[in-house]
Scaffold this motif. Structure first.
Motif, PDB file in Angstrom:
ATOM      1  N   UNK A 141      26.387  55.162  29.391  1.00 13.84           N
ATOM      2  CA  UNK A 141      25.842  54.415  30.524  1.00 13.84           C
ATOM      3  C   UNK A 141      25.381  55.366  31.627  1.00 13.84           C
ATOM      4  N   UNK A 142      24.393  54.943  32.424  1.00 17.48           N
ATOM      5  CA  UNK A 142      24.044  55.732  33.609  1.00 17.48           C
ATOM      6  C   UNK A 142      25.251  55.827  34.552  1.00 17.48           C
ATOM      7  N   UNK A 143      25.215  56.790  35.441  1.00 17.03           N
ATOM      8  CA  UNK A 143      26.385  57.152  36.257  1.00 17.03           C
ATOM      9  C   UNK A 143      27.033  55.964  36.969  1.00 17.03           C
ATOM     10  N   UNK A 144      26.288  55.242  37.808  1.00 10.94           N
ATOM     11  CA  UNK A 144      26.916  54.170  38.580  1.00 10.94           C
ATOM     12  C   UNK A 144      27.377  53.022  37.687  1.00 10.94           C
ATOM     13  N   UNK A 145      26.600  52.692  36.656  1.00 10.36           N
ATOM     14  CA  UNK A 145      27.039  51.653  35.722  1.00 10.36           C
ATOM     15  C   UNK A 145      28.320  52.079  35.011  1.00 10.36           C
ATOM     16  N   UNK A 146      28.438  53.367  34.682  1.00 10.30           N
ATOM     17  CA  UNK A 146      29.639  53.891  34.020  1.00 10.30           C
ATOM     18  C   UNK A 146      30.858  53.721  34.917  1.00 10.30           C
ATOM     19  N   UNK A 147      30.711  54.075  36.188  1.00  8.38           N
ATOM     20  CA  UNK A 147      31.821  53.937  37.130  1.00  8.38           C
ATOM     21  C   UNK A 147      32.204  52.470  37.319  1.00  8.38           C
ATOM     22  N   UNK A 148      31.202  51.613  37.497  1.00  7.30           N
ATOM     23  CA  UNK A 148      31.462  50.191  37.721  1.00  7.30           C
ATOM     24  C   UNK A 148      32.044  49.505  36.488  1.00  7.30           C
ATOM     25  N   UNK A 149      31.620  49.912  35.297  1.00  6.79           N
ATOM     26  CA  UNK A 149      32.180  49.343  34.064  1.00  6.79           C
ATOM     27  C   UNK A 149      33.652  49.712  33.925  1.00  6.79           C
ATOM     28  N   UNK A 150      34.004  50.912  34.346  1.00  2.00           N
ATOM     29  CA  UNK A 150      35.405  51.336  34.309  1.00  2.00           C
ATOM     30  C   UNK A 150      36.245  50.472  35.241  1.00  2.00           C
ATOM     31  N   UNK A 151      35.737  50.254  36.464  1.00  2.00           N
ATOM     32  CA  UNK A 151      36.441  49.394  37.420  1.00  2.00           C
ATOM     33  C   UNK A 151      36.529  47.961  36.943  1.00  2.00           C
ATOM     34  N   UNK A 152      35.444  47.463  36.337  1.00  2.06           N
ATOM     35  CA  UNK A 152      35.434  46.101  35.805  1.00  2.06           C
ATOM     36  C   UNK A 152      36.488  45.944  34.714  1.00  2.06           C
ATOM     37  N   UNK A 153      36.548  46.902  33.799  1.00  2.26           N
ATOM     38  CA  UNK A 153      37.540  46.844  32.727  1.00  2.26           C
ATOM     39  C   UNK A 153      38.957  46.815  33.268  1.00  2.26           C
ATOM     40  N   UNK A 154      39.235  47.646  34.276  1.00  4.37           N
ATOM     41  CA  UNK A 154      40.572  47.658  34.887  1.00  4.37           C
ATOM     42  C   UNK A 154      40.884  46.319  35.531  1.00  4.37           C
ATOM     43  N   UNK A 155      39.900  45.725  36.182  1.00  2.00           N
ATOM     44  CA  UNK A 155      40.092  44.436  36.833  1.00  2.00           C
ATOM     45  C   UNK A 155      40.381  43.329  35.825  1.00  2.00           C
ATOM     46  N   UNK A 156      39.542  43.244  34.785  1.00  2.37           N
ATOM     47  CA  UNK A 156      39.720  42.185  33.783  1.00  2.37           C
ATOM     48  C   UNK A 156      41.033  42.355  33.018  1.00  2.37           C
ATOM     49  N   UNK A 157      41.398  43.600  32.727  1.00  2.00           N
ATOM     50  CA  UNK A 157      42.688  43.839  32.053  1.00  2.00           C
ATOM     51  C   UNK A 157      43.854  43.411  32.950  1.00  2.00           C
ATOM     52  N   UNK A 158      43.760  43.735  34.228  1.00  4.27           N
ATOM     53  CA  UNK A 158      44.814  43.339  35.161  1.00  4.27           C
ATOM     54  C   UNK A 158      44.929  41.833  35.284  1.00  4.27           C
ATOM     55  N   UNK A 159      43.777  41.140  35.354  1.00  2.00           N
ATOM     56  CA  UNK A 159      43.781  39.676  35.453  1.00  2.00           C
ATOM     57  C   UNK A 159      44.327  39.035  34.183  1.00  2.00           C
ATOM     58  N   UNK A 160      43.930  39.569  33.028  1.00  3.10           N
ATOM     59  CA  UNK A 160      44.422  39.028  31.757  1.00  3.10           C
ATOM     60  C   UNK A 160      45.909  39.301  31.590  1.00  3.10           C
ATOM     61  N   UNK A 161      46.365  40.478  32.003  1.00  2.00           N
ATOM     62  CA  UNK A 161      47.791  40.798  31.906  1.00  2.00           C
ATOM     63  C   UNK A 161      48.598  39.867  32.805  1.00  2.00           C
ATOM     64  N   UNK A 162      48.086  39.602  34.008  1.00  2.00           N
ATOM     65  CA  UNK A 162      48.787  38.704  34.934  1.00  2.00           C
ATOM     66  C   UNK A 162      48.845  37.280  34.393  1.00  2.00           C
ATOM     67  N   UNK A 163      47.852  36.889  33.583  1.00  2.00           N
ATOM     68  CA  UNK A 163      47.817  35.546  32.988  1.00  2.00           C
ATOM     69  C   UNK A 163      48.434  35.521  31.595  1.00  2.00           C
TER      70      UNK A 163
END
Length: 197
Positions: free
Chosen positions: A149-171
């Motif tokens: 991925x391009x630089x900013x998309x790569x960074x944002x995808x990493x943050x998105x993955x952490x967010x979705x994993x955290x939300x799924x773990x909490x649920x």
């Protein structure tokens, strides 16, 4: 030969320190448990935005415009009425980056009457829904760091993955099969995807 003490050795701001700062900025500020329909929709909307072309660092609180043009998506700061004679394609609507690193999309009125936009959106929706027809665990398919991925998309995808994993773990749904998540999301879920609201 001695180095000039007045010359900036890193004039473009590249290197480890800025990368680590950007990495830190993409950590989700908040993560909460999300029902399957909400989590899957946040995933879809965010992947749609991150699949678009852009070469700037998105900021919280800023509105962006999402365009479809010939099968490609583009994220822009410029609204549809501000382009003059230039054709950017069809505007899906505005979007913004949330504190949990997901993206929200507010579709323009009348997108249901735009055949080209509906076709571009349908292609993405179909692909996303086909990807959910699996007995693999949700955790195995959530986004994360991708070198291609391009630089900013790569960074944002990493943050998105952490967010979705955290939300799924909490649920308690992180290890749920994708097919079960889709069933739990309900019958109207795919219809909501097509309207991206």
């Amino acid at each position: 030969m001695s180095r000039n003490p007045h010359k900036n050795p890193n004039p473009q701001g590249k290197g480890l320190v800025p990368v680590l700062a950007h990495w830190d900025e993409t950590r989700p500020a908040t993560v909460s448990a999300k029902a399957p329909a909400e989590l899957l929709f946040d995933w879809f909307a965010s992947v749609l935005v991150l699949s678009a072309k852009f070469q700037f660092k998105p900021a919280f609180g800023q509105l962006y415009y999402l365009y479809a043009n010939g099968g490609e998506w583009q994220l822009s700061l410029v609204g549809p009425t501000e382009w003059g004679d230039r054709d950017m394609g069809d505007c899906l609507g505005t979007c913004g980056l949330n504190g949990d690193m997901t993206w929200s999309i507010t579709p323009d009125e009348g997108i249901a009457d735009n055949a080209r936009l509906q076709e571009a959106l349908s292609t993405l929706v179909d692909s996303f829904l086909r990807g959910l027809e699996s007995d693999d665990a949700l955790d195995d398919h959530l986004p994360g760091y991708r070198r291609d991925l391009p630089y900013y998309q790569r960074m944002l995808a990493t943050g998105l993955g952490a967010s979705l994993r955290g939300s799924a773990a909490a649920a308690n749904t992180l290890q749920s099969p994708l097919r079960v998540m889709l069933q739990d999301a309900g019958a109207e879920f795919s219809q909501r995807l097509l309207h991206s609201e």
